[in-house]
Design a protein around this motif. Structure first.
Motif, PDB file in Angstrom:
ATOM      1  N   MET A 161       8.808  31.491  11.829  1.00  0.00           N
ATOM      2  CA  MET A 161       8.867  32.559  12.785  1.00  0.00           C
ATOM      3  C   MET A 161       8.895  33.928  11.952  1.00  0.00           C
ATOM      4  O   MET A 161       8.085  34.906  12.072  1.00  0.00           O
ATOM      5  CB  MET A 161      10.207  32.947  13.346  1.00  0.00           C
ATOM      6  CG  MET A 161      10.868  31.632  14.038  1.00  0.00           C
ATOM      7  SD  MET A 161      10.448  30.871  15.503  1.00  0.00           S
ATOM      8  CE  MET A 161      11.541  29.629  15.177  1.00  0.00           C
ATOM      9  N   PHE A 162      10.097  34.248  10.925  1.00  0.00           N
ATOM     10  CA  PHE A 162       9.790  35.181  10.002  1.00  0.00           C
ATOM     11  C   PHE A 162       8.755  35.195   9.102  1.00  0.00           C
ATOM     12  O   PHE A 162       9.048  34.246   8.265  1.00  0.00           O
ATOM     13  CB  PHE A 162      11.259  35.368   9.261  1.00  0.00           C
ATOM     14  CG  PHE A 162      11.565  36.289   8.535  1.00  0.00           C
ATOM     15  CD1 PHE A 162      11.638  37.928   9.022  1.00  0.00           C
ATOM     16  CD2 PHE A 162      11.854  36.386   7.028  1.00  0.00           C
ATOM     17  CE1 PHE A 162      11.694  38.777   7.993  1.00  0.00           C
ATOM     18  CE2 PHE A 162      11.863  37.494   6.047  1.00  0.00           C
ATOM     19  CZ  PHE A 162      12.001  38.511   6.742  1.00  0.00           C
ATOM     20  N   MET A 163       7.874  36.161   9.036  1.00  0.00           N
ATOM     21  CA  MET A 163       6.950  36.117   7.852  1.00  0.00           C
ATOM     22  C   MET A 163       6.285  34.743   7.916  1.00  0.00           C
ATOM     23  O   MET A 163       5.962  34.073   6.889  1.00  0.00           O
ATOM     24  CB  MET A 163       7.476  36.314   6.615  1.00  0.00           C
ATOM     25  CG  MET A 163       7.888  37.875   6.296  1.00  0.00           C
ATOM     26  SD  MET A 163       8.564  38.011   4.800  1.00  0.00           S
ATOM     27  CE  MET A 163      10.460  37.937   5.126  1.00  0.00           C
ATOM     28  N   LYS A 164       5.771  34.462   8.904  1.00  0.00           N
ATOM     29  CA  LYS A 164       5.354  32.555   9.294  1.00  0.00           C
ATOM     30  C   LYS A 164       3.878  32.537   8.611  1.00  0.00           C
ATOM     31  O   LYS A 164       3.707  31.538   8.351  1.00  0.00           O
ATOM     32  CB  LYS A 164       5.229  32.418  10.766  1.00  0.00           C
ATOM     33  CG  LYS A 164       4.158  33.179  11.711  1.00  0.00           C
ATOM     34  CD  LYS A 164       4.306  32.611  12.971  1.00  0.00           C
ATOM     35  CE  LYS A 164       3.593  33.942  14.024  1.00  0.00           C
ATOM     36  NZ  LYS A 164       3.667  33.528  14.954  1.00  0.00           N
ATOM     37  N   ASN A 165       3.162  33.403   8.459  1.00  0.00           N
ATOM     38  CA  ASN A 165       2.059  33.260   7.755  1.00  0.00           C
ATOM     39  C   ASN A 165       1.921  33.736   6.308  1.00  0.00           C
ATOM     40  O   ASN A 165       0.740  33.378   5.757  1.00  0.00           O
ATOM     41  CB  ASN A 165       0.786  34.183   8.597  1.00  0.00           C
ATOM     42  CG  ASN A 165       0.654  33.788   9.906  1.00  0.00           C
ATOM     43  OD1 ASN A 165       0.769  32.438  10.235  1.00  0.00           O
ATOM     44  ND2 ASN A 165       0.521  34.633  10.750  1.00  0.00           N
ATOM     45  N   SER A 166       2.703  34.124   5.758  1.00  0.00           N
ATOM     46  CA  SER A 166       2.672  34.658   4.371  1.00  0.00           C
ATOM     47  C   SER A 166       3.856  33.740   3.408  1.00  0.00           C
ATOM     48  O   SER A 166       4.981  33.904   3.561  1.00  0.00           O
ATOM     49  CB  SER A 166       3.167  36.113   4.289  1.00  0.00           C
ATOM     50  OG  SER A 166       3.106  36.344   2.787  1.00  0.00           O
ATOM     51  N   GLU A 167       3.168  32.586   2.722  1.00  0.00           N
ATOM     52  CA  GLU A 167       3.979  31.995   1.690  1.00  0.00           C
ATOM     53  C   GLU A 167       4.848  32.809   0.958  1.00  0.00           C
ATOM     54  O   GLU A 167       5.999  32.580   0.321  1.00  0.00           O
ATOM     55  CB  GLU A 167       3.333  30.821   1.115  1.00  0.00           C
ATOM     56  CG  GLU A 167       3.865  29.750   0.404  1.00  0.00           C
ATOM     57  CD  GLU A 167       4.872  28.966   1.138  1.00  0.00           C
ATOM     58  OE1 GLU A 167       5.678  28.387   0.668  1.00  0.00           O
ATOM     59  OE2 GLU A 167       4.516  28.675   2.521  1.00  0.00           O
TER      60      GLU A 167
ATOM     61  N   ASN B 294       8.850  33.153   0.266  1.00  0.00           N
ATOM     62  CA  ASN B 294       9.596  32.880  -1.264  1.00  0.00           C
ATOM     63  C   ASN B 294      10.335  33.923  -1.777  1.00  0.00           C
ATOM     64  O   ASN B 294      11.327  33.629  -2.229  1.00  0.00           O
ATOM     65  CB  ASN B 294       8.270  32.336  -2.302  1.00  0.00           C
ATOM     66  CG  ASN B 294       7.756  31.081  -2.066  1.00  0.00           C
ATOM     67  OD1 ASN B 294       8.210  30.195  -1.506  1.00  0.00           O
ATOM     68  ND2 ASN B 294       6.483  30.808  -2.423  1.00  0.00           N
ATOM     69  N   THR B 295       9.794  35.076  -1.632  1.00  0.00           N
ATOM     70  CA  THR B 295      10.399  36.262  -2.109  1.00  0.00           C
ATOM     71  C   THR B 295      11.908  36.352  -1.143  1.00  0.00           C
ATOM     72  O   THR B 295      13.020  36.587  -1.744  1.00  0.00           O
ATOM     73  CB  THR B 295       9.555  37.265  -1.679  1.00  0.00           C
ATOM     74  OG1 THR B 295       8.554  37.497  -2.380  1.00  0.00           O
ATOM     75  CG2 THR B 295      10.488  38.679  -2.261  1.00  0.00           C
ATOM     76  N   ALA B 296      11.677  36.147   0.085  1.00  0.00           N
ATOM     77  CA  ALA B 296      12.973  36.411   0.882  1.00  0.00           C
ATOM     78  C   ALA B 296      14.022  35.146   0.620  1.00  0.00           C
ATOM     79  O   ALA B 296      15.369  35.226   0.423  1.00  0.00           O
ATOM     80  CB  ALA B 296      12.665  36.138   2.452  1.00  0.00           C
ATOM     81  N   TRP B 297      13.454  33.889   0.287  1.00  0.00           N
ATOM     82  CA  TRP B 297      14.286  33.002  -0.128  1.00  0.00           C
ATOM     83  C   TRP B 297      14.940  33.017  -1.618  1.00  0.00           C
ATOM     84  O   TRP B 297      16.132  32.762  -1.857  1.00  0.00           O
ATOM     85  CB  TRP B 297      13.365  31.651  -0.181  1.00  0.00           C
ATOM     86  CG  TRP B 297      14.168  30.290  -0.547  1.00  0.00           C
ATOM     87  CD1 TRP B 297      14.054  29.453  -1.637  1.00  0.00           C
ATOM     88  CD2 TRP B 297      15.131  29.522   0.163  1.00  0.00           C
ATOM     89  NE1 TRP B 297      14.986  28.825  -1.805  1.00  0.00           N
ATOM     90  CE2 TRP B 297      15.881  28.618  -0.569  1.00  0.00           C
ATOM     91  CE3 TRP B 297      16.052  30.028   1.268  1.00  0.00           C
ATOM     92  CZ2 TRP B 297      16.758  27.784   0.037  1.00  0.00           C
ATOM     93  CZ3 TRP B 297      17.101  29.164   1.836  1.00  0.00           C
ATOM     94  CH2 TRP B 297      17.451  27.943   1.097  1.00  0.00           C
ATOM     95  N   ARG B 298      14.452  33.635  -2.571  1.00  0.00           N
ATOM     96  CA  ARG B 298      14.856  34.048  -3.830  1.00  0.00           C
ATOM     97  C   ARG B 298      15.940  35.092  -3.841  1.00  0.00           C
ATOM     98  O   ARG B 298      16.959  35.172  -4.391  1.00  0.00           O
ATOM     99  CB  ARG B 298      13.831  34.613  -4.688  1.00  0.00           C
ATOM    100  CG  ARG B 298      13.077  33.233  -5.630  1.00  0.00           C
ATOM    101  CD  ARG B 298      12.117  33.648  -6.436  1.00  0.00           C
ATOM    102  NE  ARG B 298      10.651  33.734  -5.896  1.00  0.00           N
ATOM    103  CZ  ARG B 298       9.789  34.543  -5.812  1.00  0.00           C
ATOM    104  NH1 ARG B 298      10.021  35.673  -6.686  1.00  0.00           N
ATOM    105  NH2 ARG B 298       8.758  34.512  -5.268  1.00  0.00           N
ATOM    106  N   THR B 299      15.575  35.887  -2.932  1.00  0.00           N
ATOM    107  CA  THR B 299      16.663  37.018  -2.378  1.00  0.00           C
ATOM    108  C   THR B 299      18.014  36.454  -2.069  1.00  0.00           C
ATOM    109  O   THR B 299      19.022  36.818  -2.641  1.00  0.00           O
ATOM    110  CB  THR B 299      16.069  38.264  -1.488  1.00  0.00           C
ATOM    111  OG1 THR B 299      14.909  38.628  -2.166  1.00  0.00           O
ATOM    112  CG2 THR B 299      17.086  39.240  -1.374  1.00  0.00           C
ATOM    113  N   VAL B 300      17.968  35.586  -1.038  1.00  0.00           N
ATOM    114  CA  VAL B 300      18.862  34.945  -0.227  1.00  0.00           C
ATOM    115  C   VAL B 300      19.789  34.079  -1.657  1.00  0.00           C
ATOM    116  O   VAL B 300      20.947  34.323  -1.483  1.00  0.00           O
ATOM    117  CB  VAL B 300      18.629  33.978   0.781  1.00  0.00           C
ATOM    118  CG1 VAL B 300      19.697  33.185   1.176  1.00  0.00           C
ATOM    119  CG2 VAL B 300      18.113  35.034   1.839  1.00  0.00           C
TER     120      VAL B 300
END
Length: 147
Positions: A1-7, A11-17
């Motif tokens: 859902m959140f940024m579903k088309n951009s890997e 990855n950037t969001a996951w690294r930030t979390v």
């Protein structure tokens, strides 16, 4: 859902979390380690089993307030956590100053009598809400409950 088309965005969001959560875990761990090694285990108010003496330790580890209902005085103490030793020292000058501060309501003798009951070196043991002070020289014990 959140940024579903951009890997790349995922990855950037996951690294930030992960970075934020790691920093929070480190901060909490440092807090508990510092609290564990610098905290005064005797901090708080302790009431004698017989109700005759109340000891109040502050977080400073250098003073204790001794009360017996009508008299309240402060004296020097030191707490050694590693060997579980409490040393209470009475200074004649401090006794004199505290007697003068009361404007004659409490005499030096009354203060000295109160502090003679607690002056000395004790091994301390804390179990739940019970503090036991065992005099190192004679082995006599005093028991206090956490207030």
């Amino acid at each position: 859902m959140f940024m579903k088309n951009s890997e790349e965005k995922r990855n950037t969001a996951w690294r930030t979390v992960l970075t934020v959560s790691s920093v929070l875990i480190i901060i909490v761990a440092v807090f508990f380690v510092v609290k564990l090694f610098t905290d005064n285990p005797l901090e708080g108010t302790w009431v004698g089993d017989e109700g005759d003496i109340t000891l109040t330790f502050t977080d400073e580890r250098e003073s204790v307030i001794v009360q017996n209902g009508t008299i309240s005085v402060t004296t020097e103490c030191s707490v050694d956590k590693s060997s579980k030793v409490l040393t209470v020292r009475v200074s004649d000058e401090a006794v004199r100053e505290q007697a003068e501060d009361t404007n004659g309501e409490i005499t030096e003798t009354q203060i000295q009598d109160l502090l003679d009951n607690i002056e000395g070196t004790y091994e301390y043991n804390i179990e739940n809400t019970t503090l036991t002070l065992t005099e190192r020289e004679y082995g006599s014990q005093m028991t206090f409950e956490k207030d």
